[in-house]
Design a protein around this motif. Structure first.
Motif, PDB file in Angstrom:
ATOM      1  N   GLU A 116      92.740  80.058 -84.521  1.00 31.01           N
ATOM      2  CA  GLU A 116      93.611  80.887 -83.681  1.00 31.01           C
ATOM      3  C   GLU A 116      94.905  81.181 -84.443  1.00 31.01           C
ATOM      4  N   PRO A 117      95.557  82.291 -84.142  1.00 27.62           N
ATOM      5  CA  PRO A 117      96.786  82.650 -84.869  1.00 27.62           C
ATOM      6  C   PRO A 117      97.962  81.762 -84.492  1.00 27.62           C
ATOM      7  N   ARG A 118      98.940  81.717 -85.384  1.00 30.73           N
ATOM      8  CA  ARG A 118     100.170  80.989 -85.072  1.00 30.73           C
ATOM      9  C   ARG A 118     100.964  81.750 -84.018  1.00 30.73           C
ATOM     10  N   GLU A 119     101.927  81.072 -83.434  1.00 31.29           N
ATOM     11  CA  GLU A 119     102.720  81.690 -82.374  1.00 31.29           C
ATOM     12  C   GLU A 119     103.511  82.888 -82.884  1.00 31.29           C
ATOM     13  N   ASP A 120     103.993  82.809 -84.109  1.00 26.37           N
ATOM     14  CA  ASP A 120     104.791  83.910 -84.653  1.00 26.37           C
ATOM     15  C   ASP A 120     103.928  84.956 -85.357  1.00 26.37           C
ATOM     16  N   GLY A 121     102.596  84.828 -85.281  1.00 24.18           N
ATOM     17  CA  GLY A 121     101.723  85.780 -85.948  1.00 24.18           C
ATOM     18  C   GLY A 121     100.725  86.449 -85.028  1.00 24.18           C
ATOM     19  N   LYS A 122     100.985  86.421 -83.722  1.00 26.24           N
ATOM     20  CA  LYS A 122     100.057  87.028 -82.771  1.00 26.24           C
ATOM     21  C   LYS A 122     100.224  88.548 -82.718  1.00 26.24           C
ATOM     22  N   PHE A 123      99.148  89.219 -82.362  1.00 23.25           N
ATOM     23  CA  PHE A 123      99.169  90.667 -82.198  1.00 23.25           C
ATOM     24  C   PHE A 123      99.980  91.009 -80.945  1.00 23.25           C
ATOM     25  N   LEU A 124     101.009  91.851 -81.092  1.00 19.87           N
ATOM     26  CA  LEU A 124     101.921  92.180 -79.994  1.00 19.87           C
ATOM     27  C   LEU A 124     101.663  93.612 -79.527  1.00 19.87           C
ATOM     28  N   PRO A 125     100.972  93.819 -78.391  1.00 24.76           N
ATOM     29  CA  PRO A 125     100.637  95.174 -77.933  1.00 24.76           C
ATOM     30  C   PRO A 125     101.859  96.061 -77.692  1.00 24.76           C
ATOM     31  N   LYS A 165     100.389  97.450 -90.335  1.00 28.80           N
ATOM     32  CA  LYS A 165     100.250  96.387 -91.332  1.00 28.80           C
ATOM     33  C   LYS A 165     101.612  95.869 -91.779  1.00 28.80           C
ATOM     34  N   SER A 166     102.602  96.767 -91.814  1.00 19.96           N
ATOM     35  CA  SER A 166     103.936  96.345 -92.224  1.00 19.96           C
ATOM     36  C   SER A 166     104.600  95.426 -91.205  1.00 19.96           C
ATOM     37  N   LEU A 167     104.062  95.375 -89.980  1.00 21.24           N
ATOM     38  CA  LEU A 167     104.601  94.459 -88.963  1.00 21.24           C
ATOM     39  C   LEU A 167     104.170  93.024 -89.216  1.00 21.24           C
ATOM     40  N   ASN A 168     103.213  92.836 -90.131  1.00 21.60           N
ATOM     41  CA  ASN A 168     102.799  91.499 -90.572  1.00 21.60           C
ATOM     42  C   ASN A 168     102.167  90.689 -89.442  1.00 21.60           C
ATOM     43  N   PHE A 169     100.937  91.060 -89.127  1.00 20.20           N
ATOM     44  CA  PHE A 169     100.095  90.253 -88.258  1.00 20.20           C
ATOM     45  C   PHE A 169      99.035  89.594 -89.141  1.00 20.20           C
ATOM     46  N   PRO A 170      99.288  88.384 -89.636  1.00 24.33           N
ATOM     47  CA  PRO A 170      98.385  87.777 -90.630  1.00 24.33           C
ATOM     48  C   PRO A 170      97.000  87.519 -90.054  1.00 24.33           C
ATOM     49  N   ARG A 171      95.985  87.814 -90.884  1.00 29.42           N
ATOM     50  CA  ARG A 171      94.576  87.556 -90.591  1.00 29.42           C
ATOM     51  C   ARG A 171      94.050  88.389 -89.422  1.00 29.42           C
ATOM     52  N   PHE A 172      94.700  89.502 -89.104  1.00 27.77           N
ATOM     53  CA  PHE A 172      94.206  90.403 -88.071  1.00 27.77           C
ATOM     54  C   PHE A 172      93.561  91.620 -88.724  1.00 27.77           C
ATOM     55  N   LYS A 173      92.339  91.916 -88.324  1.00 28.76           N
ATOM     56  CA  LYS A 173      91.670  93.140 -88.732  1.00 28.76           C
ATOM     57  C   LYS A 173      92.085  94.245 -87.770  1.00 28.76           C
ATOM     58  N   LEU A 174      92.517  95.387 -88.317  1.00 29.96           N
ATOM     59  CA  LEU A 174      93.024  96.487 -87.509  1.00 29.96           C
ATOM     60  C   LEU A 174      92.028  97.641 -87.499  1.00 29.96           C
ATOM     61  N   VAL A 175      91.756  98.165 -86.304  1.00 26.50           N
ATOM     62  CA  VAL A 175      90.888  99.331 -86.135  1.00 26.50           C
ATOM     63  C   VAL A 175      91.688 100.382 -85.382  1.00 26.50           C
ATOM     64  N   CYS A 176      91.908 101.546 -86.017  1.00 32.26           N
ATOM     65  CA  CYS A 176      92.741 102.591 -85.434  1.00 32.26           C
ATOM     66  C   CYS A 176      91.913 103.853 -85.215  1.00 32.26           C
ATOM     67  N   ASN A 177      92.026 104.435 -84.038  1.00 24.34           N
ATOM     68  CA  ASN A 177      91.340 105.688 -83.702  1.00 24.34           C
ATOM     69  C   ASN A 177      92.347 106.666 -83.113  1.00 24.34           C
ATOM     70  N   VAL A 219      94.726 101.196 -81.013  1.00 16.69           N
ATOM     71  CA  VAL A 219      94.572 100.266 -82.128  1.00 16.69           C
ATOM     72  C   VAL A 219      94.077  98.940 -81.589  1.00 16.69           C
ATOM     73  N   HIS A 220      93.022  98.423 -82.174  1.00 14.43           N
ATOM     74  CA  HIS A 220      92.487  97.094 -81.833  1.00 14.43           C
ATOM     75  C   HIS A 220      92.881  96.104 -82.939  1.00 14.43           C
ATOM     76  N   GLY A 221      93.393  94.964 -82.516  1.00 15.47           N
ATOM     77  CA  GLY A 221      93.703  93.894 -83.437  1.00 15.47           C
ATOM     78  C   GLY A 221      92.753  92.732 -83.206  1.00 15.47           C
ATOM     79  N   VAL A 222      91.874  92.472 -84.182  1.00 21.84           N
ATOM     80  CA  VAL A 222      90.856  91.426 -84.050  1.00 21.84           C
ATOM     81  C   VAL A 222      91.175  90.311 -85.041  1.00 21.84           C
ATOM     82  N   TYR A 223      91.332  89.110 -84.532  1.00 26.04           N
ATOM     83  CA  TYR A 223      91.692  87.978 -85.380  1.00 26.04           C
ATOM     84  C   TYR A 223      90.491  87.543 -86.227  1.00 26.04           C
ATOM     85  N   PHE A 224      90.749  87.373 -87.519  1.00 21.97           N
ATOM     86  CA  PHE A 224      89.698  86.967 -88.463  1.00 21.97           C
ATOM     87  C   PHE A 224      89.732  85.467 -88.614  1.00 21.97           C
ATOM     88  N   GLU A 225      88.742  84.789 -88.056  1.00 19.22           N
ATOM     89  CA  GLU A 225      88.726  83.325 -88.086  1.00 19.22           C
ATOM     90  C   GLU A 225      88.278  82.824 -89.446  1.00 19.22           C
TER      91      GLU A 225
END
Length: 225
Positions: A116-125, A165-177, A219-225
């Motif tokens: 799971e992501p760290r508290e300071d690295g979560k995807f923020l909608p 990506k510049s917002l720095n969400f580590p280990r998140f795969k981004l899908v943009c449509n 945009v979908h942010g999917v955490y890469f375990e």
């Protein structure tokens, strides 16, 4: 420098040294050696080799009568022209091979087993939605719907993803449509379905309108375990 009495190999060597001013070790001026020893002296005409004497072997035997490993060679006083040229070319080949080996080297990283992501690295909608809003308003405020909207949608998708990506969400795969359609007062419903982990994954969406078009980006942010 008079070169009429030199062989073809010696002339080529002297010309190469003129173009290789940074060859090490630096040549030092020597006292004139009697011609009976089979040595000739000359002063370079131009470049950094001016005022330095080149000792060129005129014998028919192997070039460079003094081995590089000998005490005289180590002192830097009796290097022959051929030894210096050969050493320089060998060093260049060695450095090129080393660069290629370093560039092709691969590193295998061990798994961190973080689920799971760290508290300071979560995807923020909310943050992502504001970023999408600013980008759509910047690009589409004065745009009229046309056939070029296909390319605009493709460019917008890449730009939005790069900015997120510049917002720095580590280990998140981004899908943009991005969807762009003509605005004629019609109703529209956009839906998507994904399989994800509701505790770590999330998405953000924003719809922009002007008198000519409607654009929806999500945009979908999917955490890469």
């Amino acid at each position: 420098m008079a070169t009429s009495g030199l062989t073809a190999n010696e002339k080529l060597t002297i010309e190469a040294l003129k173009q290789h001013d940074k060859v090490h070790p630096t040549f030092r001026a020597k006292k004139k050696i009697p011609s009976s020893k089979g040595r000739r002296e000359g002063t370079a005409e131009s470049g950094g080799l001016s005022k330095r004497l080149l000792r060129v072997s005129t014998s028919d035997g192997p070039p460079g009568g003094i081995p590089l490993g000998s005490p005289s060679a180590k002192s830097g006083t009796n290097f022959s022209v051929f030894q210096v040229v050969h050493a320089t070319r060998t060093w260049k080949r060695f450095t090129q091979q080393r660069r290629r080996a370093t560039a092709s080297r691969q590193y295998n990283l061990e798994n961190t087993f973080r689920m799971e992501p760290r508290e300071d690295g979560k995807f923020l909608p909310v943050t992502v939605e504001n970023m999408i809003k600013r980008q759509l308003q910047f690009r589409l405020t004065d745009v009229t719907y046309s056939e070029n909207c296909k390319e605009i949608a493709k460019d917008l998708s890449g730009e939005i993803k790069d900015r997120i990506k510049s917002l720095n969400f580590p280990r998140f795969k981004l899908v943009c449509n991005v969807i762009i359609m003509e605005n004629k007062g019609q109703g529209i419903h956009v839906t998507s379905r994904s399989i994800w982990n509701a505790e770590t994954d999330n998405f953000a969406c924003y719809t922009f309108k002007n008198p000519s078009l409607i654009a929806t980006a999500y945009v979908h942010g999917v955490y890469f375990e």
